[in-house]
Design a protein around this motif. Structure first.
Motif, PDB file in Angstrom:
ATOM      1  N   LEU A 108       0.820  -1.209   0.000  1.00 13.67           N
ATOM      2  CA  LEU A 108       0.000   0.000   0.000  1.00 13.67           C
ATOM      3  C   LEU A 108       0.858   1.265   0.000  1.00 13.67           C
ATOM      4  CD1 LEU A 108      -2.867  -0.987   2.455  1.00 13.67           C
ATOM      5  CD2 LEU A 108      -3.022  -0.712  -0.023  1.00 13.67           C
ATOM      6  N   GLU A 109       1.946   1.254   0.760  1.00 15.53           N
ATOM      7  CA  GLU A 109       2.848   2.408   0.775  1.00 15.53           C
ATOM      8  C   GLU A 109       3.478   2.630  -0.593  1.00 15.53           C
ATOM      9  OE1 GLU A 109       5.674   1.857   3.910  1.00 15.53           O
ATOM     10  OE2 GLU A 109       4.148   2.055   5.471  1.00 15.53           O
ATOM     11  N   GLU A 112       0.919   4.231  -2.847  1.00 17.54           N
ATOM     12  CA  GLU A 112       0.738   5.647  -2.520  1.00 17.54           C
ATOM     13  C   GLU A 112       1.894   6.486  -3.062  1.00 17.54           C
ATOM     14  OE1 GLU A 112       0.247   5.945   1.689  1.00 17.54           O
ATOM     15  OE2 GLU A 112      -1.821   5.200   1.624  1.00 17.54           O
ATOM     16  N   GLU A 113       3.123   5.976  -2.960  1.00 17.15           N
ATOM     17  CA  GLU A 113       4.281   6.693  -3.491  1.00 17.15           C
ATOM     18  C   GLU A 113       4.175   6.864  -4.993  1.00 17.15           C
ATOM     19  OE1 GLU A 113       7.992   4.952  -2.304  1.00 17.15           O
ATOM     20  OE2 GLU A 113       7.432   5.014  -0.182  1.00 17.15           O
ATOM     21  N   GLU A 115       1.451   6.896  -6.744  1.00 11.85           N
ATOM     22  CA  GLU A 115       0.349   7.821  -7.006  1.00 11.85           C
ATOM     23  C   GLU A 115       0.794   9.269  -6.785  1.00 11.85           C
ATOM     24  OE1 GLU A 115      -3.764   8.570  -4.805  1.00 11.85           O
ATOM     25  OE2 GLU A 115      -3.628   6.570  -5.728  1.00 11.85           O
ATOM     26  N   ARG A 116       1.543   9.523  -5.712  1.00  9.87           N
ATOM     27  CA  ARG A 116       2.056  10.874  -5.452  1.00  9.87           C
ATOM     28  C   ARG A 116       3.031  11.312  -6.532  1.00  9.87           C
ATOM     29  NH1 ARG A 116       3.801  10.324   0.617  1.00  9.87           N
ATOM     30  NH2 ARG A 116       3.288   8.194   0.157  1.00  9.87           N
ATOM     31  N   GLU A 119       1.012  12.265  -9.561  1.00 14.72           N
ATOM     32  CA  GLU A 119       0.364  13.564  -9.355  1.00 14.72           C
ATOM     33  C   GLU A 119       1.381  14.700  -9.509  1.00 14.72           C
ATOM     34  OE1 GLU A 119      -1.693  14.118  -5.668  1.00 14.72           O
ATOM     35  OE2 GLU A 119      -3.145  12.525  -6.128  1.00 14.72           O
TER      36      GLU A 119
END
Length: 125
Positions: A108-109, A112-113, A115-116, A119
């Motif tokens: 999950l981490e 998220e990385e 995805e960031r 972005e």
């Protein structure tokens, strides 16, 4: 649902085992950080399933052999420490839920990385 008496016995057995597992001299057992996830004693106090989680376990097969070999001594220690009518026979079960949870957390981490980072790239463009 276990009765209050069985729950207290489970907690007492877990406490004694947590203390005595550090004293086991068998190198097959001392492979990593051992934690007792839960203890489940039968209503007649004949059997006790002990769910263990071991972080840093190198060889699960050897660990199972070592813990089975030490089960007689651990049972005797429970009998000497706790005042029970019967000292239950110990059955050890390896529980990998903590390791599995840690793996899911890492995945999950990483997501998220990514995805960031995506972005951030889209904002720079």
């Amino acid at each position: 649902m276990a009765s209050n008496k069985i729950q207290r016995i489970n907690e007492d057995i877990q406490r004694v085992l947590a203390d005595r597992l550090r004293e086991v001299k068998d190198p097959r057992v001392q492979q990593g950080l051992i934690s007792i996830v839960t203890v489940d004693t039968s209503g007649d106090l004949r059997w006790c399933k002990v769910y263990l989680s071991v972080l840093g376990l190198q060889n699960p097969k050897e660990f199972k052999k070592g813990i089975k070999s030490a089960s007689g001594w651990l049972r005797r220690e429970i009998g000497n420490t706790l005042n029970l009518r019967y000292t239950p026979e110990l059955v050890f079960v390896l529980d990998d839920s903590l390791e599995h949870g840690a793996h899911i957390s890492r995945v999950l981490e990483e997501m998220e990385e990514k995805e960031r980072a995506a972005e951030h790239e889209s904002l720079d463009s």
